[in-house]
Design an enzyme around this catalytic site. Structure first.
Site, PDB file in Angstrom:
ATOM      1  N   LYS A  15       0.820  -1.212   0.000  1.00 48.73           N
ATOM      2  CA  LYS A  15       0.000   0.000   0.000  1.00 48.73           C
ATOM      3  C   LYS A  15       0.860   1.272   0.000  1.00 48.73           C
ATOM      4  O   LYS A  15       2.062   1.221   0.270  1.00 48.73           O
ATOM      5  CB  LYS A  15      -0.922  -0.018   1.220  1.00 48.73           C
ATOM      6  CG  LYS A  15      -1.986  -1.109   1.147  1.00 48.73           C
ATOM      7  CD  LYS A  15      -2.895  -1.036   2.364  1.00 48.73           C
ATOM      8  CE  LYS A  15      -4.029  -2.033   2.285  1.00 48.73           C
ATOM      9  NZ  LYS A  15      -4.929  -1.920   3.457  1.00 48.73           N
ATOM     10  N   TYR A  55     -12.855  -1.668  -4.023  1.00 46.10           N
ATOM     11  CA  TYR A  55     -13.394  -1.855  -2.675  1.00 46.10           C
ATOM     12  C   TYR A  55     -14.919  -1.708  -2.617  1.00 46.10           C
ATOM     13  O   TYR A  55     -15.482  -1.471  -1.551  1.00 46.10           O
ATOM     14  CB  TYR A  55     -12.731  -0.878  -1.698  1.00 46.10           C
ATOM     15  CG  TYR A  55     -11.295  -1.245  -1.404  1.00 46.10           C
ATOM     16  CD1 TYR A  55     -10.994  -2.375  -0.654  1.00 46.10           C
ATOM     17  CD2 TYR A  55     -10.245  -0.482  -1.888  1.00 46.10           C
ATOM     18  CE1 TYR A  55      -9.681  -2.732  -0.387  1.00 46.10           C
ATOM     19  CE2 TYR A  55      -8.929  -0.831  -1.623  1.00 46.10           C
ATOM     20  CZ  TYR A  55      -8.654  -1.955  -0.873  1.00 46.10           C
ATOM     21  OH  TYR A  55      -7.359  -2.301  -0.611  1.00 46.10           O
ATOM     22  N   PHE A  63     -15.570   2.814   7.154  1.00 46.89           N
ATOM     23  CA  PHE A  63     -14.188   3.059   6.742  1.00 46.89           C
ATOM     24  C   PHE A  63     -14.020   3.219   5.237  1.00 46.89           C
ATOM     25  O   PHE A  63     -12.919   3.495   4.759  1.00 46.89           O
ATOM     26  CB  PHE A  63     -13.284   1.919   7.220  1.00 46.89           C
ATOM     27  CG  PHE A  63     -13.688   0.561   6.697  1.00 46.89           C
ATOM     28  CD1 PHE A  63     -13.288   0.128   5.436  1.00 46.89           C
ATOM     29  CD2 PHE A  63     -14.478  -0.281   7.470  1.00 46.89           C
ATOM     30  CE1 PHE A  63     -13.665  -1.114   4.953  1.00 46.89           C
ATOM     31  CE2 PHE A  63     -14.857  -1.531   6.994  1.00 46.89           C
ATOM     32  CZ  PHE A  63     -14.451  -1.944   5.732  1.00 46.89           C
ATOM     33  N   ARG A  91      -1.374 -14.247   3.937  1.00 50.65           N
ATOM     34  CA  ARG A  91      -2.203 -13.654   4.991  1.00 50.65           C
ATOM     35  C   ARG A  91      -1.549 -13.834   6.366  1.00 50.65           C
ATOM     36  O   ARG A  91      -1.610 -12.943   7.207  1.00 50.65           O
ATOM     37  CB  ARG A  91      -3.612 -14.218   4.946  1.00 50.65           C
ATOM     38  CG  ARG A  91      -4.343 -13.757   3.666  1.00 50.65           C
ATOM     39  CD  ARG A  91      -5.802 -14.071   3.663  1.00 50.65           C
ATOM     40  NE  ARG A  91      -6.540 -13.312   4.649  1.00 50.65           N
ATOM     41  CZ  ARG A  91      -6.875 -12.024   4.541  1.00 50.65           C
ATOM     42  NH1 ARG A  91      -6.518 -11.331   3.473  1.00 50.65           N
ATOM     43  NH2 ARG A  91      -7.571 -11.433   5.486  1.00 50.65           N
ATOM     44  N   THR A  97      -5.401  -7.458  10.386  1.00 53.89           N
ATOM     45  CA  THR A  97      -5.700  -6.184   9.717  1.00 53.89           C
ATOM     46  C   THR A  97      -5.521  -5.014  10.676  1.00 53.89           C
ATOM     47  O   THR A  97      -4.995  -3.968  10.297  1.00 53.89           O
ATOM     48  CB  THR A  97      -7.151  -6.201   9.192  1.00 53.89           C
ATOM     49  OG1 THR A  97      -7.280  -7.290   8.282  1.00 53.89           O
ATOM     50  CG2 THR A  97      -7.500  -4.911   8.485  1.00 53.89           C
ATOM     51  N   ARG A 111       2.438  -6.344   9.150  1.00 54.15           N
ATOM     52  CA  ARG A 111       1.633  -5.260   9.718  1.00 54.15           C
ATOM     53  C   ARG A 111       2.082  -4.927  11.135  1.00 54.15           C
ATOM     54  O   ARG A 111       2.025  -3.768  11.552  1.00 54.15           O
ATOM     55  CB  ARG A 111       0.158  -5.630   9.681  1.00 54.15           C
ATOM     56  CG  ARG A 111      -0.395  -5.618   8.263  1.00 54.15           C
ATOM     57  CD  ARG A 111      -1.800  -6.147   8.212  1.00 54.15           C
ATOM     58  NE  ARG A 111      -2.394  -5.969   6.893  1.00 54.15           N
ATOM     59  CZ  ARG A 111      -3.424  -6.663   6.459  1.00 54.15           C
ATOM     60  NH1 ARG A 111      -3.993  -7.585   7.228  1.00 54.15           N
ATOM     61  NH2 ARG A 111      -3.911  -6.438   5.255  1.00 54.15           N
ATOM     62  N   ASN A 121      -2.111   0.027   6.766  1.00 52.04           N
ATOM     63  CA  ASN A 121      -1.571  -1.192   7.370  1.00 52.04           C
ATOM     64  C   ASN A 121      -0.626  -1.954   6.440  1.00 52.04           C
ATOM     65  O   ASN A 121      -0.487  -3.161   6.544  1.00 52.04           O
ATOM     66  CB  ASN A 121      -2.704  -2.088   7.883  1.00 52.04           C
ATOM     67  CG  ASN A 121      -3.625  -2.562   6.785  1.00 52.04           C
ATOM     68  OD1 ASN A 121      -3.416  -2.280   5.608  1.00 52.04           O
ATOM     69  ND2 ASN A 121      -4.653  -3.290   7.166  1.00 52.04           N
ATOM     70  N   HIS A 124      -2.088  -5.591   1.449  1.00 54.24           N
ATOM     71  CA  HIS A 124      -3.389  -6.200   1.181  1.00 54.24           C
ATOM     72  C   HIS A 124      -3.123  -7.580   0.609  1.00 54.24           C
ATOM     73  O   HIS A 124      -2.129  -7.790  -0.085  1.00 54.24           O
ATOM     74  CB  HIS A 124      -4.186  -5.381   0.154  1.00 54.24           C
ATOM     75  CG  HIS A 124      -5.391  -6.108  -0.365  1.00 54.24           C
ATOM     76  ND1 HIS A 124      -6.602  -6.093   0.288  1.00 54.24           N
ATOM     77  CD2 HIS A 124      -5.549  -6.911  -1.452  1.00 54.24           C
ATOM     78  CE1 HIS A 124      -7.460  -6.853  -0.384  1.00 54.24           C
ATOM     79  NE2 HIS A 124      -6.847  -7.354  -1.445  1.00 54.24           N
ATOM     80  N   GLU A 135      -9.257 -10.384  -7.900  1.00 53.75           N
ATOM     81  CA  GLU A 135      -8.315  -9.294  -7.649  1.00 53.75           C
ATOM     82  C   GLU A 135      -7.128  -9.321  -8.610  1.00 53.75           C
ATOM     83  O   GLU A 135      -6.667  -8.270  -9.057  1.00 53.75           O
ATOM     84  CB  GLU A 135      -7.841  -9.356  -6.191  1.00 53.75           C
ATOM     85  CG  GLU A 135      -8.956  -9.036  -5.221  1.00 53.75           C
ATOM     86  CD  GLU A 135      -8.577  -9.199  -3.759  1.00 53.75           C
ATOM     87  OE1 GLU A 135      -9.411  -8.856  -2.913  1.00 53.75           O
ATOM     88  OE2 GLU A 135      -7.452  -9.655  -3.457  1.00 53.75           O
TER      89      GLU A 135
END
Length: 175
Positions: A15, A55, A63, A91, A97, A111, A121, A124, A135
């Site tokens: 990100k 999203y 959010f 993950r 998250t 993270r 964070n 993704h 995705e």
């Protein structure tokens, strides 16, 4: 990396908060390189509309606007990663998250180490096979997972690969 089971593909995104810090970006890339085969890599900047589209499932949640604004605030990097159980492994590496939780329960995760807030964070990752397919096609519309699985996956699974420093991806080793 030689695998017995078929490789699984997942999407990983670095990100804008991590992209803004070259040392963090390099650390993240090295962690990815140590744990995955990098199939594709792309640096990009989203417009607000791209972020809203990606999203859309979160539209209406508290959010959503903050996430949309953040994800279109600067450059990001998208990867297609491969390995056995790639989705679960990525993950797990990312961690929770919520950064506060990650810092205390999983400080060794990406993270936990680099995340700033629940929105900023660092990373993704796809949460299922279905979301990985969706995705990956969003970020890499030119990539065909089915074609890759049929033509290239066996070579990658058997370890017939080499890492290209310039493009920062793995390719099939031609002998």
């Amino acid at each position: 990396m030689r695998c017995v089971k078929a490789l699984q593909l997942t999407l990983a995104v670095i990100k804008p908060d991590a992209m803004a810090h070259p040392l963090i970006l390099e650390a993240l890339h090295q962690k990815i390189l140590e744990n995955f085969i990098i199939i594709r890599k792309k640096d990009l900047i989203w417009r607000k509309a791209d972020s809203e589209m990606f999203y859309a499932e979160h539209s209406g949640r508290f959010f959503f606007q903050r996430l949309v604004e953040f994800m279109s605030s600067g450059p990001m990097r998208a990867y297609i990663l491969a390995r056995e159980d790639a989705i679960t492994h990525w993950r797990t590496m990312m961690g929770p998250t919520k950064v506060f939780r990650a810092r205390f329960s999983s400080p060794e995760t990406l993270r936990g180490k680099y995340g700033l807030t629940d929105t900023r964070n660092t990373t993704h990752g796809s949460d299922s096979i279905e979301s990985a397919k969706r995705e990956i096609s969003f970020f890499f519309p030119e990539f065909s997972a089915e074609e890759w699985m049929m033509r290239e996956e066996p070579h990658f699974r058997l370890g017939h690969t080499e890492y290209n420093e310039e493009s920062q991806i793995h390719t099939v080793k031609h002998t």
